[in-house]
Design an enzyme around this catalytic site. Structure first.
Site, mmCIF file in Angstrom:
data_model
loop_
_atom_site.group_PDB
_atom_site.id
_atom_site.type_symbol
_atom_site.label_atom_id
_atom_site.label_comp_id
_atom_site.label_asym_id
_atom_site.label_seq_id
_atom_site.Cartn_x
_atom_site.Cartn_y
_atom_site.Cartn_z
ATOM 1 N N ASP A 229 0.861 -1.179 0.000
ATOM 2 C CA ASP A 229 0.000 0.000 0.000
ATOM 3 C C ASP A 229 0.896 1.227 0.000
ATOM 4 O O ASP A 229 1.950 1.233 0.639
ATOM 5 C CB ASP A 229 -0.910 0.018 1.234
ATOM 6 C CG ASP A 229 -2.102 0.951 1.065
ATOM 7 O OD1 ASP A 229 -3.216 0.457 0.859
ATOM 8 O OD2 ASP A 229 -1.914 2.182 1.130
ATOM 9 N N ASP B 299 -7.985 -2.475 -5.149
ATOM 10 C CA ASP B 299 -9.101 -2.042 -4.302
ATOM 11 C C ASP B 299 -8.896 -0.547 -4.097
ATOM 12 O O ASP B 299 -8.347 -0.105 -3.101
ATOM 13 C CB ASP B 299 -9.067 -2.807 -2.974
ATOM 14 C CG ASP B 299 -10.316 -2.581 -2.142
ATOM 15 O OD1 ASP B 299 -11.267 -1.963 -2.653
ATOM 16 O OD2 ASP B 299 -10.335 -3.007 -0.976
ATOM 17 N N CYS C 188 -15.505 0.950 -3.505
ATOM 18 C CA CYS C 188 -16.719 0.952 -2.686
ATOM 19 C C CYS C 188 -17.473 2.251 -2.968
ATOM 20 O O CYS C 188 -17.834 2.998 -2.061
ATOM 21 C CB CYS C 188 -16.409 0.792 -1.201
ATOM 22 S SG CYS C 188 -15.200 1.957 -0.533
#
Length: 434
Positions: A262, A309, A362
């Site tokens: 990340d 993601d 999301c």
């Protein structure tokens, strides 16, 4: 604390959020520190009142004719909790720690909470500057979709299949009344009580033993749709705390290799303990050593699947984080879109011929979803979009024939609380053809 005192406390917290433009969790934490007499049940009940008010802030202010913290809370008691004017009046007596009695105007408005002529942004409880984007996503079902996104969310967990099975886990948690998730094959769902609270799952022996992870059913579904399989070489490029990394490892049955990284090293901090607790053995965490460092440089052109993601506005999680919907700004959306383009370009370098990128957000905004995929395909002619019908074929039986889940531009799938009973998630898959 009495129920009336809890209402007064919630109004106080809402006033702090409004005055200082701060996240709800911070305001609730500070209130608790300043009122140490309040027990855990009181704090949880106050938080639930605050979050219900934030979920219905626009519509509550509309029916009350004003947007003060008191008005929003009172209106939310009708809209989110179904209380009538008499029940609310009984709580607002002005006596010890109770809110002041209802005015004649408040009582009148609470007795007739009419939203029939409200604009879409009011009826659906969303910022009006997002109306065009959300209409592009949902068309004539906009208000209905957004009202579902303003409701309370259940608590979902994913069975860790590296250690157990759902059929074995469910009886162990029977005292908490779980039900199998409707779509995700290893999920269990816990409904919130009347006060909006769900069970505290993180302290159960089963959680501490790594038998399950807390993860929305939609998140479970989209991670499985990207086509991961045992033995693959996989990168989780925006791994954060490791939720989807853990699911990938389970889907791969601890075989192959997952490289988790990340750009924000702080978000990676929890992943190590979570991997250990879950019994995961096929994940290698790659932590950047500084700004500009590429910890995956040795994997260029070698990866079967890169999971992106992506950082996003998080609109699909508004049920769980209702304060964020009133803090998101157009500038933040523009910034997220830039980040999404950058991370997709980074993923493209890692994928080998025939390999794939699974792009997940999301969010329910086409500008973060289909538009980012389309822009990527223009920049990278060596990639093609995988037909969403192929993704549906990988979906659980309850979703496999749901053509209504195909996104507006036909490049991916869109889940939402109204359509699937999950948080709002988007998923598209891109394949390197040459």
């Amino acid at each position: 604390m009495t129920p009336s005192a809890r209402l007064s406390a919630a109004i106080e917290v809402l006033a702090d959020i409004e005055a200082r433009r701060r996240p709800a969790p911070d305001a609730l934490k500070d209130w608790g520190l300043a009122h140490r007499f309040a027990g855990s049940k009181d704090r949880a009940a106050i938080a639930s009142l605050v979050y219900d008010a934030l979920r219905r802030r626009a519509s509550a202010a509309y029916i009350m004719g004003e947007g003060s913290p008191r008005a929003v809370l009172l209106g939310s008691l009708v809209l989110a909790r179904g209380l009538d004017a008499a029940a609310i009046a009984a709580l607002c007596t002005g006596e010890r720690f109770a809110p002041e009695p209802l005015s004649a105007e408040e009582a009148r408005r609470l007795a007739d909470p009419d939203l029939s002529d409200a604009p879409a942004a009011i009826a659906g409880d969303f910022p009006d500057w997002l109306a065009e984007d959300l209409s592009a996503a949902f068309g004539d079902r906009l208000v209905e979709e957004m009202q579902a996104l303003a409701a309370r969310a259940p608590i979902d967990i994913r069975t860790n299949t590296l250690k157990t099975e759902r059929a074995r886990l469910q009886p162990l948690l029977a005292h908490l009344n779980p039900e199998p998730t409707h779509h995700a094959p290893t999920g269990l769902r816990f409904s919130a009580g009347e006060d909006g609270r769900g069970p505290t799952l993180q302290v159960t022996p089963e959680f501490l033993k790594g038998l399950f992870e807390i993860q929305d059913e939609g998140s479970q579904v989209v991670a499985a749709l990207v086509g991961v399989a045992p033995g693959m070489q996989v990168v989780d490029l925006c791994a954060g705390g490791g939720g989807k990394t853990l699911e990938l490892a389970a889907l791969m049955d601890n075989s192959g290799q997952v490289f988790a990284t990340d750009a924000d090293v702080r978000r990676l901090a929890p992943i190590h303990d979570r991997l250990t607790r879950a019994g995961v053995r096929n994940v290698q965490v790659r932590t950047p050593k500084g700004r500009g460092d590429e910890p995956l440089a040795d994997l260029t052109g070698k990866i079967d699947l890169v999971l992106v993601d992506a950082p996003c506005t998080g609109i699909g999680t508004w049920r769980r984080n209702p304060d964020t919907k009133w803090r998101v700004r157009p500038g933040a959306l523009d910034e997220r879109m830039k980040e999404q383009d950058l991370v997709l370009d980074r993923a493209a370098k890692l994928v080998k011929k025939g390999g794939r990128i699974g792009y997940i957000t999301c969010s329910v905004l086409p500008r973060e979803n289909d538009a980012r995929v389309a822009a990527f395909l223009e920049r990278h002619p060596g990639f093609v979009s995988v037909d969403p019908g192929e993704l549906l074929a990988l979906a659980p039986d309850t979703l496999s024939e749901r053509d209504d889940l195909i996104s507006p531009a036909g490049l991916g799938l869109q889940l939402s609380p109204l359509r699937t009973g999950t948080d709002g998630f988007y998923c598209a898959v891109l394949e390197r053809s040459r």
